[in-house]
Design an enzyme around this catalytic site. Structure first.
Site, PDB file in Angstrom:
ATOM      1  N   CYS A 142       0.818  -1.219   0.000  1.00  0.00           N
ATOM      2  CA  CYS A 142       0.000   0.000   0.000  1.00  0.00           C
ATOM      3  C   CYS A 142       0.856   1.275   0.000  1.00  0.00           C
ATOM      4  CB  CYS A 142      -0.968  -0.037   1.173  1.00  0.00           C
ATOM      5  SG  CYS A 142      -2.267   1.178   1.021  1.00  0.00           S
TER       6      CYS A 142
ATOM      7  N   HIS B  22      -4.058  -5.038   0.315  1.00  0.00           N
ATOM      8  CA  HIS B  22      -3.599  -5.545   1.625  1.00  0.00           C
ATOM      9  C   HIS B  22      -3.722  -7.063   1.697  1.00  0.00           C
ATOM     10  CE1 HIS B  22      -3.054  -1.753   3.821  1.00  0.00           C
ATOM     11  NE2 HIS B  22      -3.951  -1.295   2.971  1.00  0.00           N
TER      12      HIS B  22
ATOM     13  N   GLU C 265      -2.793  -8.964   4.009  1.00  0.00           N
ATOM     14  CA  GLU C 265      -2.967  -9.427   5.391  1.00  0.00           C
ATOM     15  C   GLU C 265      -4.423  -9.445   5.840  1.00  0.00           C
ATOM     16  OE1 GLU C 265      -1.684  -6.652   4.345  1.00  0.00           O
ATOM     17  OE2 GLU C 265      -2.209  -4.923   5.597  1.00  0.00           O
TER      18      GLU C 265
END
Ligand code: XMP
Length: 508
Positions: free
Chosen positions: A78, A166, A168
């Site tokens: 990001c 993202h 995660e």
């Protein structure tokens, strides 16, 4: 141990990156972007996190990449991806269309090792206000979505990868694959970070560190202090002296039960009955923060007196865990949310003990994993959190032994009820509050004028935010009935349906 370093630029998801990497059994550490540690040969790769900043902002975070870029494998997420694009001469601008939420990859370079096994159409989670408009020349696109052409890229000639989404976040369906590709295939980390390996190395380190000295440790009945104690016990045996204080504010029979199970675990533990001392200092104190302070101070006094009886103790053992460590050195500075909660942690300097904190690199779920591996019973490992000041902050207004007794009975019925109904493990925390309010009721033919209690059960991940648990009505009806029939002094039961924020979990 092979290690990944995560540089934190202040993203709300940084801890999540660390947890996801550790789920791959690879050890990683978070460091603020402006406090890069020495990168030894154990460091196999680096991750740049996201950030609330725009990389075009005048005060945007700027990392020193001298020992990183081109020298170690790097994954920039990001903000990290945008920062690197701008750094290389590309252009990053405020995005014209919304780039927040779910998107799907419609181009994937499957020859790229980062994208191996990520299928076409894979859903990813975007969360950024800026976007990369122009990519520098030697940067090669490795994936795109309909709206984001440069969703991911690699810098040619070096092991530097970047993605604007993202991986995660669980909405990025193949995020784990991508992180695995990075840490295992690209960084070549061994997947050897397991509870067993943690225990083995920690026991060895503890023995070296502590030598033949004595360690004192305060047990609370909670998961962290218990696991810390069992781990220390494995390393140094009876050089560890545990102290478990009964502050008179614990759950019903908690002191006796927990003390018994500590002894079963082979811990060298002394139970100290200090109930009356706590009741004395709490007499007439109504303000919640004053109660917390009085309890914190009394705990220290009692603990200090007990610790002094252990001659030549050199170390103080504590169950500090990784989120506390990260918070206190975070980019944003210590978070407001920690407030006066950590009241049992700080002991005064005059105790002159050195700190030993065997769990300071672990997340809560890892502490539980290590605890299980150490053979601690599930009943103890799976316990709900319980506040240090105990029932005192669930008895609104002043605390008396009689009120504690009433609340212990109510709490016991509620918690046992949750266990019997198979609901205990479905809620994150539960307890009861005794309100300083009396209400009118009828029992048989008699009018009563007695106390009101409120039950509280919440769903949460870390206690920072929470929602009230939607417990079945039938269950609540049964519990309410049981409380009113069995606990003298209570004639009304309410259920708390407030979320946090704006309410908090505890009422005080
Ligand atoms: P709140 O009430 O702030 O609680 O929503 C969040 C979590 O922290 C616990 N808590 C405490 N723990 N000392 C502690 O050790 C305290 O003074 C304290 N106050 C709240 C609470 O039980 C919940 O898990």
């Amino acid at each position: 141990m092979d290690t990944i370093i995560i540089l934190d630029f202040g993203s709300q998801y940084t801890q999540l990156i660390a947890r996801k990497i550790r789920e791959q059994h690879v050890y990683c550490e978070i460091h603020p972007f402006n406090k890069i540690p020495t990168l030894g040969s154990d460091v196999k790769g680096v991750v740049f996190s996201g950030s609330p900043f725009s990389c075009n902002a005048p005060d945007a975070p700027v990392p020193n990449m001298t020992n990183i870029k081109g020298k170690l494998p790097l994954l920039a997420v990001c903000y990290g991806a945008q920062y690197l694009a701008k750094w290389g001469g590309g252009r990053v601008q405020q995005s014209k269309i919304r780039e927040y939420g779910r998107a799907n990859l419609n181009y994937i370079d499957n020859n790229n090792p980062l994208m191996k096994g990520v299928p076409m159409g894979s859903q990813v989670w975007m969360s950024h206000g800026d976007t990369i408009e122009i990519l520098p020349e030697n940067y090669k696109v490795i994936c795109s979505t309909e709206n984001v052409q440069y969703a991911g890229y690699k810098i040619e000639g070096e092991e530097t990868y970047a993605i604007q989404f993202h991986p995660e976040v669980h909405h990025s369906v193949d995020g784990n694959t991508l992180l695995r590709n990075f840490v295992v295939d690209i960084c070549c980390c061994q997947q050897s970070w397991t509870p067993e390996s943690f225990i083995e190395t920690t026991v060895k380190e503890l023995r070296e560190k502590v030598g033949g000295d004595k360690v004192v440790l305060g047990l609370s009945g909670g998961v962290d202090s218990t696991v810390a104690a069992v781990l220390l016990n494995r390393a140094i045996g009876h050089q560890l002296h545990c102290i478990f204080v009964d502050n008179g504010l614990l759950r019903k029979n908690e002191f006796e039960n927990v003390l018994e199970s500590y002894k079963d675990m082979g811990l060298n533990v002394k139970g100290v009955d200090a109930k009356n001392r706590f009741y004395e200092v709490l007499a007439g104190v109504k303000d919640p923060e004053k109660k917390r302070k009085a309890i914190g101070k009394t705990f220290i006094d009692v603990f200090d007196a007990e610790a002094k009886l252990i001659t030549d103790a050199k170390w103080l053992g504590q169950g500090t865990i990784y989120p506390d460590v990260i918070e206190s050195s975070s980019v944003k500075g210590p978070s407001q949310t920690i407030k006066s909660h950590h009241n049992v942690g700080g002991l005064p300097d005059y105790m002159k003990l050195k700190l030993v904190e065997p769990l300071r690199s672990l997340f809560k779920d890892e502490v539980r994993g290590v605890g299980r591996q150490l053979g601690i019973k599930d009943e103890l490992i799976g316990r709900h959190p319980f506040p240090g000041p105990g029932l005192a902050i669930r008895i609104l207004s002043d605390v008396t032994p009689e009120k504690v007794h009433i609340l212990q009975e109510v709490d016991h019925i509620f918690i046992q009820g949750l266990r019997n109904a198979g609901l205990y493990d479905k809620v994150w925390q539960a307890g009861a509050m005794l309100l300083p309010v009396q209400s009118v009721g009828v029992m048989g033919d008699e009018r009563t004028y007695e106390s009101v209690v409120a039950l509280r059960a919440v769903e949460s991940v870390d206690g920072m935010t929470a929602d009230w648990s939607h417990l079945p009505y039938d269950f609540l009806a049964k519990i309410s009935n049981e409380i009113i029939n069995r606990v003298k002094g209570v004639n009304r039961v309410c259920y708390d349906i407030s979320s946090k924020p704006p309410a908090t979990i505890e009422w005080e």
